[in-house]
Scaffold this motif. Structure first.
Motif, short mmCIF file in Angstrom:
data_model
loop_
_atom_site.label_atom_id
_atom_site.label_comp_id
_atom_site.label_asym_id
_atom_site.label_seq_id
_atom_site.Cartn_x
_atom_site.Cartn_y
_atom_site.Cartn_z
N ASP A 25 0.85 -1.19 0.00
CA ASP A 25 0.00 0.00 0.00
C ASP A 25 0.89 1.24 0.00
N PRO A 26 1.03 1.91 -1.16
CA PRO A 26 1.92 3.07 -1.25
C PRO A 26 1.59 4.18 -0.24
N VAL A 27 0.32 4.37 0.07
CA VAL A 27 -0.06 5.41 1.03
C VAL A 27 0.49 5.08 2.42
N ARG A 28 0.38 3.83 2.81
CA ARG A 28 0.89 3.41 4.12
C ARG A 28 2.42 3.52 4.15
N VAL A 29 3.08 3.14 3.06
CA VAL A 29 4.55 3.21 3.02
C VAL A 29 5.00 4.65 3.11
N ARG A 30 4.36 5.55 2.35
CA ARG A 30 4.73 6.96 2.42
C ARG A 30 4.48 7.51 3.82
N LEU A 33 7.35 6.54 5.94
CA LEU A 33 8.56 7.30 5.63
C LEU A 33 8.46 8.76 6.04
N ASP A 34 7.26 9.26 6.33
CA ASP A 34 7.05 10.65 6.71
C ASP A 34 7.26 10.82 8.22
N TRP A 96 11.65 4.73 -3.55
CA TRP A 96 10.75 4.16 -2.55
C TRP A 96 9.86 5.27 -1.98
N GLY A 97 10.46 6.42 -1.68
CA GLY A 97 9.70 7.53 -1.13
C GLY A 97 8.72 8.13 -2.11
N GLY A 100 6.30 4.96 -3.17
CA GLY A 100 5.69 4.26 -2.05
C GLY A 100 5.80 2.75 -2.18
#
Length: 139
Positions: A25-30, A33-34, A96-97, A100
């Motif tokens: 899930d790119p939103v969860r990964v970002r 990282l935030d 990756w950032g 995501g």
């Protein structure tokens, strides 16, 4: 045939773990990282569990003479830091950032959201091809 079956089972288990853990899930990964914004620490538990499993596994490797499906273990031989390694790690982190996703979760995401993941996978393959062409031309 035995090695192929083991690879299929391992890959399926790995992909399922990435999906269940939220790594696809790119939103969860970002969000993970935030760190200085709306930080989502849930992926820290996924990564912590992976580190724990690998720490235990590395303790057993010296005690096992040979792996089940190969003649020997293929352990890292190099420990030096090169500009190429640092540059590649930086590009990996930036990608990756921005996306995501990283390669493993990106491939696993093809099963979950094919259209979005296909763009990522195609970009990743194009990037690998460009690196090969540049290395071939310079070297």
């Amino acid at each position: 045939m035995r090695a192929e079956l083991a690879a299929l089972i391992s890959g399926t288990l790995f992909g399922a773990g990435l999906a269940i853990g939220g790594m696809t899930d790119p939103v969860r990964v970002r969000g993970f990282l935030d760190v200085f914004g709306a930080w989502d620490p849930t992926l820290a538990f996924v990564m912590g569990a992976a580190l724990l499993v690998m720490a235990i596994a590395w303790r057993f490797v010296p005690r096992i003479g040979t792996p089940l499906l190969a003649e020997n273990f293929h352990l890292p031989q190099k420990s030096d830091l090169t500009r190429k390694l640092i540059g590649g790690a930086a590009l990996f982190g930036i990608g990756w950032g921005v996306a995501g996703l990283c390669p493993g979760p990106g491939i696993a995401a093809l099963v979950i959201d094919f259209n979005a993941a296909a763009i990522f996978a195609a970009s990743m393959i194009a990037g690998m091809a460009i690196v090969r062409l540049v290395e071939k031309a310079s070297g």
